[in-house]
Write a protein that holds these residues in place. Sequence first.
Motif, PDB file in Angstrom:
ATOM      1  N   LEU A 168     -43.676  -1.271 -68.732  1.00 13.69           N
ATOM      2  CA  LEU A 168     -42.733  -2.240 -68.170  1.00 13.69           C
ATOM      3  C   LEU A 168     -43.208  -3.686 -68.308  1.00 13.69           C
ATOM      4  O   LEU A 168     -42.471  -4.614 -67.964  1.00 13.69           O
ATOM      5  N   ASP A 169     -44.444  -3.857 -68.797  1.00  6.23           N
ATOM      6  CA  ASP A 169     -44.927  -5.205 -69.093  1.00  6.23           C
ATOM      7  C   ASP A 169     -44.219  -5.690 -70.364  1.00  6.23           C
ATOM      8  O   ASP A 169     -44.301  -5.035 -71.410  1.00  6.23           O
ATOM      9  N   PRO A 170     -43.511  -6.819 -70.315  1.00 12.17           N
ATOM     10  CA  PRO A 170     -42.789  -7.291 -71.512  1.00 12.17           C
ATOM     11  C   PRO A 170     -43.679  -7.423 -72.745  1.00 12.17           C
ATOM     12  O   PRO A 170     -43.204  -7.245 -73.878  1.00 12.17           O
TER      13      PRO A 170
ATOM     14  N   GLY B 240     -44.912  -0.895 -77.628  1.00 13.14           N
ATOM     15  CA  GLY B 240     -46.145  -0.483 -78.297  1.00 13.14           C
ATOM     16  C   GLY B 240     -46.497  -1.281 -79.526  1.00 13.14           C
ATOM     17  O   GLY B 240     -47.510  -1.018 -80.179  1.00 13.14           O
ATOM     18  N   ARG B 241     -45.685  -2.291 -79.867  1.00 15.56           N
ATOM     19  CA  ARG B 241     -45.903  -3.074 -81.082  1.00 15.56           C
ATOM     20  C   ARG B 241     -46.702  -4.349 -80.823  1.00 15.56           C
ATOM     21  O   ARG B 241     -46.801  -5.210 -81.699  1.00 15.56           O
TER      22      ARG B 241
ATOM     23  N   ASN C  96     -51.087  -7.615 -67.857  1.00 21.17           N
ATOM     24  CA  ASN C  96     -50.731  -7.360 -66.463  1.00 21.17           C
ATOM     25  C   ASN C  96     -50.504  -5.875 -66.209  1.00 21.17           C
ATOM     26  O   ASN C  96     -50.963  -5.320 -65.204  1.00 21.17           O
ATOM     27  N   GLY C  97     -49.803  -5.234 -67.121  1.00 19.10           N
ATOM     28  CA  GLY C  97     -49.527  -3.814 -66.956  1.00 19.10           C
ATOM     29  C   GLY C  97     -50.781  -2.963 -67.002  1.00 19.10           C
ATOM     30  O   GLY C  97     -50.966  -2.060 -66.188  1.00 19.10           O
ATOM     31  N   LEU C  98     -51.648  -3.248 -67.980  1.00 18.36           N
ATOM     32  CA  LEU C  98     -52.878  -2.481 -68.099  1.00 18.36           C
ATOM     33  C   LEU C  98     -53.784  -2.732 -66.905  1.00 18.36           C
ATOM     34  O   LEU C  98     -54.450  -1.809 -66.418  1.00 18.36           O
ATOM     35  N   SER C  99     -53.802  -3.950 -66.411  1.00 17.47           N
ATOM     36  CA  SER C  99     -54.610  -4.273 -65.244  1.00 17.47           C
ATOM     37  C   SER C  99     -54.163  -3.480 -64.025  1.00 17.47           C
ATOM     38  O   SER C  99     -54.984  -2.912 -63.299  1.00 17.47           O
TER      39      SER C  99
ATOM     40  N   ARG D 142     -48.878   4.517 -66.620  1.00 17.20           N
ATOM     41  CA  ARG D 142     -48.182   4.311 -67.901  1.00 17.20           C
ATOM     42  C   ARG D 142     -46.966   3.411 -67.732  1.00 17.20           C
ATOM     43  O   ARG D 142     -46.702   2.534 -68.551  1.00 17.20           O
ATOM     44  N   GLN D 143     -46.231   3.622 -66.656  1.00 14.37           N
ATOM     45  CA  GLN D 143     -45.045   2.792 -66.430  1.00 14.37           C
ATOM     46  C   GLN D 143     -45.417   1.326 -66.210  1.00 14.37           C
ATOM     47  O   GLN D 143     -44.695   0.423 -66.644  1.00 14.37           O
TER      48      GLN D 143
END
Length: 373
Positions: free
Chosen positions: A199-201, A206-207, A217-220, A194-195
């Motif tokens: 933390l991905d800009p 969440g918007r 990148n974060g989800l990857s 989750r972090q």
Amino acid sequence: MRKITDNTEYPGYLLKCQEKLLLDSGKVISDFQVAYQTYGNLNDDKDNAILICHALTGDQFPAEESPITKKKGWWDLMVGPNRPIDTNKYFVICSNVLGGCVGTTGPNDINPETNKIYGPDFPTITIRDMVKVQKILVDELGISKLLSVVGGSMGAMQVLQWAATYPESLKSIISIAGSLKHSAQNIAFDEAGRQSIMLDPNWDNGRYPEKNQKPENGLSVARMIAHITYLSEKAFQNKFGRNLQEKKDLSFGFGIDFQVESYLRHQGRSFVDRFDANSYLYMTRAMDYFDVSAEIQHNQDKIIKNSIRFLVLSFTSDWLFPTKESKEIVSVLNSIGSNVSFAEVVSDRGHDSFLLDEPQFFKVCDGFLKGIR
């Protein structure tokens, strides 16, 4: 008002509910829908229905080509004609869970109260909330008692929740690679994932859907972290070892040197094309909140009265949901006098063994279902 229609976006059907859904949090979701698919035929007595509960990144297409990835169904080895869950005999139902991103109401949908995408305004959900929506679907299909409820990993959580909350509505369950509650280690892995998203800009609190962007990148990275937990050490070693990726020497840099690095990056990149980051946040949080132990104890009289048969399965190399956690399920069920069977399947392929070709696993499930009357 509730109405079942054809799903125009994906194969299968939609149950549209114009009503308020009260959640465990006390929050309410208005006018929700459930995307689902079925296989086989419901018999005249409506007593041959099996509900399949999918895992974290699954969907309602266990036995057919995914309309998103164009790959085989995620459980086509288990579900289909002449498979352990034989669609020549059983009427199989699988729905996308509440909070998901393949048609059932989730954070990427429109909030009817504001006419804007929910995003982070979507209320926090629990496994019990997911099962509550599944129960509404089963009721609308006119099925008073399911022959079985079957699922692995997060699906096993839903299975146990069904037995605890709606024991009068099923004859049996098959809990595969699951637990009574999420462990501290698993909560830690979820939080790391989750972090990485938050933390991905591009997550933008969440918007991101409003700006037509994704925290790719974060989800990857979240997917890469999770995928490590799905395989065993031996599976990684057998598949990759320390083999280099299309080269003979180390690069002495931070690009891809090893095959396992290439594999994980591929898993991460391909995941962002088929899954929503906010759904990932909400669904992992639901898993973290899961603890069904007390509810099983509280409803033990109903569970025993309805003579539910339980099959609990684990895999020897699964370190994400190890055998000891399945034995804890068995222990609790034995303590209330339930009819419970247990098997530990020998496999060196880790948590994902339940999705792979494991003949012993298939044989046990097939035999158990044939014994349900």
